[in-house]
Write an enzyme that holds these catalytic residues in place. Sequence first.
Site, PDB file in Angstrom:
ATOM      1  N   LYS A  83       0.801  -1.229   0.000  1.00  0.00           N
ATOM      2  CA  LYS A  83       0.000   0.000   0.000  1.00  0.00           C
ATOM      3  C   LYS A  83       0.836   1.284   0.000  1.00  0.00           C
ATOM      4  O   LYS A  83       0.404   2.292  -0.529  1.00  0.00           O
ATOM      5  CB  LYS A  83      -0.957   0.005   1.202  1.00  0.00           C
ATOM      6  N   GLU A  85      -6.777  12.680  -3.736  1.00  0.00           N
ATOM      7  CA  GLU A  85      -6.615  13.527  -2.547  1.00  0.00           C
ATOM      8  C   GLU A  85      -6.445  12.722  -1.252  1.00  0.00           C
ATOM      9  O   GLU A  85      -5.501  12.916  -0.491  1.00  0.00           O
ATOM     10  CB  GLU A  85      -7.824  14.474  -2.411  1.00  0.00           C
TER      11      GLU A  85
END
Length: 282
Positions: free
Chosen positions: A72, A84
């Site tokens: 990740k 964002e």
Amino acid sequence: MSTYSCKSFLIGNFGYPVWENPTEHMMEAVFKHHGMKFRYISTEVQKDDLKAAFEGVKAMGYKGFNCTLPHKQNIIPLLDGLGESAEVMGAVNCVVERDGKYIGENTDGKGYIESLLKVTEIKDKTAVILGAGGAARAIGVELALSGASEIIIVNRTESTGQKLATLINDKTPANASFHPLDGQYDVPMGADIVINATNIGLYPDKTKVPINMKTLNSSMIISDVIPNPPKTQFIEDADKRGCTTIDGLGMLVNQGKIGIKYWAGIDVDASVMREALKDIFS
Ligand code: NDP
């Protein structure tokens, strides 16, 4: 050449055989339901092979992929840009090809928010999050970006709890504070939303979530990130106290639904995905 117009996959180290991956089962079920020419394939990729696997993704023209631990964070330097919330969290679980560029998104928190919006507005709400790991970070950041005003992070390890509160304070408009977890946690009276974002209760774990259930009242929304079992002990106990409850299956289904929307531009039927998961988890 493949007859599939879109392909995506999940990469990570699962700790169980890839063909037993619940996410793959859920995705393939909904592709079949809608007759979509789309495949979702679970692939185990070791930490040191991530760059090579990503080159393979590009060469094969994949529309994108999910990534789970340990990728990740490590995927970020390889990408062309970030959405964002992924940027704020510093974690990507969904990569999307847009005009030849691969953009990192985080759909975990967005999946939770979609479940939450079915039962409440988020603006100016106070949320208590138990846990400060990846799921808590995704939910905390997304709640803050969706207008929650107060976020209380409750965690066993002070340093990680404090770090998440600081991240939310520094990078979002919400106010975050850290409360140490020491025994049973008393939920403050003004809390609107309480979330178990720890691993507690994940099958076969029978441990109780360390929240004093007597401090919950029926105006609170209680949610769990644990998708298996779909009805955790925490959710069952909160139901008994008359709270509105949200299970972890919804978050898992919704993050998948959002991923498909990103990759294929199609709104799929979430109920098909939920049923596919229930089949596996029961
Ligand atoms: P992490 O390992 O990143 O974080 C785990 C968190 O749980 C930490 O804050 C840890 O506290 C806390 N914790 C673990 N065990 C205990 C315990 N016995 N008592 C108190 N606190 C505890 O995991 P993730 O955040 O990635 O995942 C957490 C859960 O969320 C997993 O079970 C996963 O299945 C689920 N999840 C569900 C999703 C969905 O779509 N429904 C999506 C993503 C995750 P400490 O810092 O003190 O170690």
